[in-house]
Design a protein around this motif. Structure first.
Motif, PDB file in Angstrom:
ATOM      1  N   ASN A 495       0.834  -1.204   0.000  1.00 51.25           N
ATOM      2  CA  ASN A 495       0.000   0.000   0.000  1.00 51.25           C
ATOM      3  C   ASN A 495       0.867   1.253   0.000  1.00 51.25           C
ATOM      4  O   ASN A 495       0.587   2.230  -0.694  1.00 51.25           O
ATOM      5  N   SER A 499       0.906   3.663  -3.301  1.00 48.85           N
ATOM      6  CA  SER A 499       0.458   5.049  -3.127  1.00 48.85           C
ATOM      7  C   SER A 499       1.467   6.022  -3.725  1.00 48.85           C
ATOM      8  O   SER A 499       1.096   7.024  -4.348  1.00 48.85           O
ATOM      9  N   ASP A 502       1.218   5.696  -7.518  1.00 50.54           N
ATOM     10  CA  ASP A 502      -0.005   6.323  -8.037  1.00 50.54           C
ATOM     11  C   ASP A 502       0.148   7.837  -8.154  1.00 50.54           C
ATOM     12  O   ASP A 502      -0.357   8.455  -9.090  1.00 50.54           O
ATOM     13  N   SER A 672      -6.762  10.554  -3.354  1.00 46.81           N
ATOM     14  CA  SER A 672      -6.567   9.257  -2.727  1.00 46.81           C
ATOM     15  C   SER A 672      -7.879   8.769  -2.167  1.00 46.81           C
ATOM     16  O   SER A 672      -8.411   9.339  -1.233  1.00 46.81           O
ATOM     17  N   ASN A 711      -5.731  -0.289  -2.039  1.00 47.37           N
ATOM     18  CA  ASN A 711      -4.741   0.518  -2.750  1.00 47.37           C
ATOM     19  C   ASN A 711      -5.343   1.835  -3.223  1.00 47.37           C
ATOM     20  O   ASN A 711      -6.240   1.833  -4.054  1.00 47.37           O
ATOM     21  N   PRO A 712      -4.922   2.985  -2.673  1.00 43.88           N
ATOM     22  CA  PRO A 712      -5.435   4.280  -3.150  1.00 43.88           C
ATOM     23  C   PRO A 712      -4.705   4.732  -4.403  1.00 43.88           C
ATOM     24  O   PRO A 712      -3.516   4.518  -4.534  1.00 43.88           O
TER      25      PRO A 712
END
Length: 731
Positions: A495, A499, A502, A672, A711-712
């Motif tokens: 994660n 992040s 992303d 997010s 998962n953002p």
């Protein structure tokens, strides 16, 4: 003030300066979003809005108030009061003289209205003195805006208004502000005749007249301000009348009334025909009263009583003496019965109010107050224990009460509609906010144009992209890490890593396709073709490598290592599936990119020959790895991406918020949001998703014990990946 005033101010700002200015003004004044027409609001709100408008727009209070006055007249016309305003008078003077009567009528609907009062003193040559009284100080500049707009629209006349004096009126209760305006009016035709073309002498003469006019005004103002209050009963305004040189004007027609030699009506009949009237002399001693007035104020039947002992003047707020009454003789008077002078049994009920006209009878040296009870509804009639039969049949008050009862019902219905409208507006705002959240969620799962087509119920056709750049990455020794850690530790590690990745997708504007397990897949040039797709993906890969150093291996406590593979070539992209649809890439380019990742080295960015050619001479440092055997492809000469020679590490990470691609766009903040997706961990399909083939030593374990990764991200697909942890084959 009523919400009608604040709504007018809101409409003015939006129409003249735009919605954004109103939102800024509303925020700085800290007021509510909307105003109800028939709801009373504190004057402080209106004053605060006007003061903030001066600051936001950078103009003076006088200019704002005059502009508001002009627009208020227009707003009243648009709100359905046009015909009512047009019928107030045949000229500007008559219009102003009847404004108080209009306010009195509107008070039936706007019961809490505290309107200003106007009094006119007529003069010659189109001049007049306008006396303005108000409980609210500092708002007098609204008046010129209204009067000038009325004169131009209704009477085709231009007026100039100058303030002669501003003071607190001594003789009025409540210390209301008293402003005296000098109004000079001139029709458009006179102005055109006053300005002939082609004559220099005429222009000089006009300028001379203007100068003389200014000097005359200054002398007039000086004389006005020097006027003192005399001990004799001579009004201050009578002296001013002589200064302004009032004239009688011309008769409109030759009609002359004929009066009888004697009055053909007896006193009893008169008192019955006009049940609400009272006659009093200069000392306010009551001489005569109507039958209904005697009924509800029994004290008037007593001999030699003074009117001011039983009544007080509500409007206009003047001292109760014959001199002040004569001064406001053209105004409508409202009197209120003194509760303490009524019988004890009646003191609990609302006090009687009368509304009517004062008429001076010179031969008798007496004043007649011809009036009617001031009632707005049948409820008020019942509260005072009165009946319609107490009012004379010829008195329109009977009809007014019945009509206003219906009007009040309509107002209540209008209030309910306004409240429902405001509720719907709030719900609509909330719905729009929720819709934006939903669209943000949808656009994170699918490209925007694809999502819009699906929302419209259309089939999304697969699209062919002749060239794009695909990236795959994975975590080195991920299987061993899973075997040595608790599932939640794996979730936290991935994660944290995803992040950071992303955020980089937004920095470099690449599209995140999918994450499966520890594999991460992005593409440049899809779904929106761009010429710099290879450079974007290369910068993204360098950023991934930097970000990975900030993610710790839960087993060793050292930074994790990732492998990255990149390949450039053609693909076919489309949406597959009806339930939880995915935007997937198909073609040999996907397989080759996956091979670059699986045949790469820890901490290295592995490039295919086509990607190398796309990045050549683009400011990147690249070293040749040499010829290697690639499964399913044979021998290939591959390369390693070292760094970007034209960008610093901070720029690669997007810290200065500057774009690194050739288009020079600025970074957008990554959002997010968390979303769970039960995509199976063993759903790898060669040619369509990342990690289609892994090396034996790096293969993922069997999903016997599992955990979900939340998962953002902001641009890629959202999912919760299931990770297998092969701690025990018997689990």
């Amino acid at each position: 003030m009523y919400g009608f005033i604040n709504t007018c101010l809101q409409s003015l700002v939006i129409e003249k300066f735009g919605e954004e200015t109103w939102e800024k003004l509303k925020a700085s004044a800290d007021v509510q979003d909307a105003f109800m027409t028939y709801t009373v609001y504190d004057d402080v709100i209106t004053i605060k809005l006007i003061q903030e408008a001066c600051k936001v727009l950078g103009v003076s209070m006088e200019a704002i108030l005059k502009l508001f006055g002009e627009y208020f007249f227009k707003f009243c016309k648009m709100s359905g009061y046009d015909r009512m305003l047009r019928t107030l008078g045949g000229n500007l003077t008559e219009f102003i003289e009847n404004l108080d009567a209009l306010h009195s009528y509107l008070a039936h609907s706007y019961q809490e209205m505290n309107a200003p009062s106007f009094r006119v003193e007529r003069g010659a040559e189109g001049k007049m003195l306008l006396h303005y009284y108000s409980d609210r100080s500092g708002l007098c500049h609204i008046v010129p805006g209204i009067i000038e707009a009325v004169a131009k629209d209704f009477f085709d006349t231009d007026v100039t208004m100058d303030i002669l004096d501003v003071n607190q009126e001594e003789e009025r209760m409540g210390k209301k502000e008293h402003v005296v305006f000098l109004i000079v009016q001139k029709s458009h035709g006179q102005m055109r005749r006053a300005k002939p073309k082609g004559s220099q002498d005429s222009q000089d003469s006009q300028r001379d007249r203007e100068v003389l006019g200014v000097l005359s005004f200054l002398r007039m103002k000086e004389k006005y301000l020097s006027v003192t209050i005399h001990a004799v009963k001579k009004s201050r305004w009578e002296v001013v009348r002589n200064i302004v040189m009032f004239g009688k004007g011309h008769l409109r027609d030759t009609f002359e009334p004929i009066y009888p030699e004697r009055l053909w009506i007896e006193a009893k009949t008169f008192c019955t025909a006009f049940p609400f009237h009272v006659i009093f002399d200069e000392s306010l001693q009551v001489k005569q009263a109507g039958v209904s007035l005697q009924k509800y104020v029994p004290g008037l039947q007593t001999q030699k009583v003074r009117l001011d002992e039983y009544f007080s003047i509500v409007h206009p707020q003047v001292t109760f003496n014959i001199f002040s009454i004569c001064k406001f003789i053209n105004s409508q008077f409202v009197l209120k019965a003194r509760r303490e002078m009524l019988p004890a049994a009646w003191r609990s009920q609302p006090a009687l109010k009368l509304r009517g006209q004062m008429i001076w009878m010179e031969p008798l040296r007496c004043m007649m107050y011809l009036c009617s009870p001031r009632l707005r509804s049948l409820q008020e009639l019942e509260e005072r224990r009165m009946h319609l039969s107490d009012i004379a049949p010829h008195d329109p008050t009977r009809d007014l009460i019945l009509l206003n009862q219906q009007r009040l019902a309509e107002i209540e219905l209008s209030n309910q509609l306004e409240r429902k409208k405001e509720e719907l507006r709030v719900l609509s705002t909330h719905l729009a906010a929720e819709k934006r959240k939903t669209e943000t969620l949808l656009y994170a799962m699918l490209p925007e144009h694809v999502a819009n087509q699906l929302k419209e119920g259309r089939k999304v056709a697969a699209g062919e992209f002749k060239t794009c750049t695909i990236l795959f990455s994975d975590v080195v020794t991920f299987t061993n890490i899973c075997a040595a850690c608790e599932p939640i530790q794996i979730v936290n590690m991935l994660n944290s890593m995803y992040s950071k990745f992303d955020r980089l997708t937004s920095v470099h504007e690449v599209y995140k396709v999918e994450t499966i397990g520890d594999a991460y897949m992005v593409v440049g040039g899809v779904p929106v073709p761009v010429g710099s797709h290879a450079q974007r993906v290369a910068n993204f890969a360098l950023g991934m490598r930097i970000s990975a150093k900030e993610v710790m291996n839960p087993v060793t406590g050292e930074p994790i290592q990732i492998r990255v593979g990149i390949h450039t070539g053609p693909v076919l992209a489309g949406v597959v599936g009806d339930k939880m649809p995915r935007y997937c890439l198909f073609g040999d380019t996907v397989n080759t990119a996956s091979r670059m990742e699986s045949h790469g080295l820890p901490g290295k960015v592995h490039l295919s020959p086509t990607t190398y050619r796309a990045l050549e001479n683009q400011g990147f440092e690249i070293t040749e790895r040499g010829e290697i055997e690639v499964k399913g492809k044979g021998k290939m000469t591959t390369y390693f991406l070292i760094r970007n020679l034209k960008a610093s590490e901070d720029e690669i990470m997007g810290k200065p918020q500057a774009r690194l691609d050739s288009e020079g766009k600025q970074e957008r903040e990554a959002s997010s949001i968390l979303l769970l997706d039960n995509s199976p961990a063993d759903a790898r399909d060669a040619g369509s998703i990342p990690g289609s083939e892994r090396s034996p030593e790096e293969g993922s374990g069997s999903p016997l014990q599992c955990s979900c990764l939340v998962n953002p991200m902001d641009r890629g697909a959202w999912q919760a990946t299931v990770y297998g942890v092969a701690k025990s084959h018997t689990t």
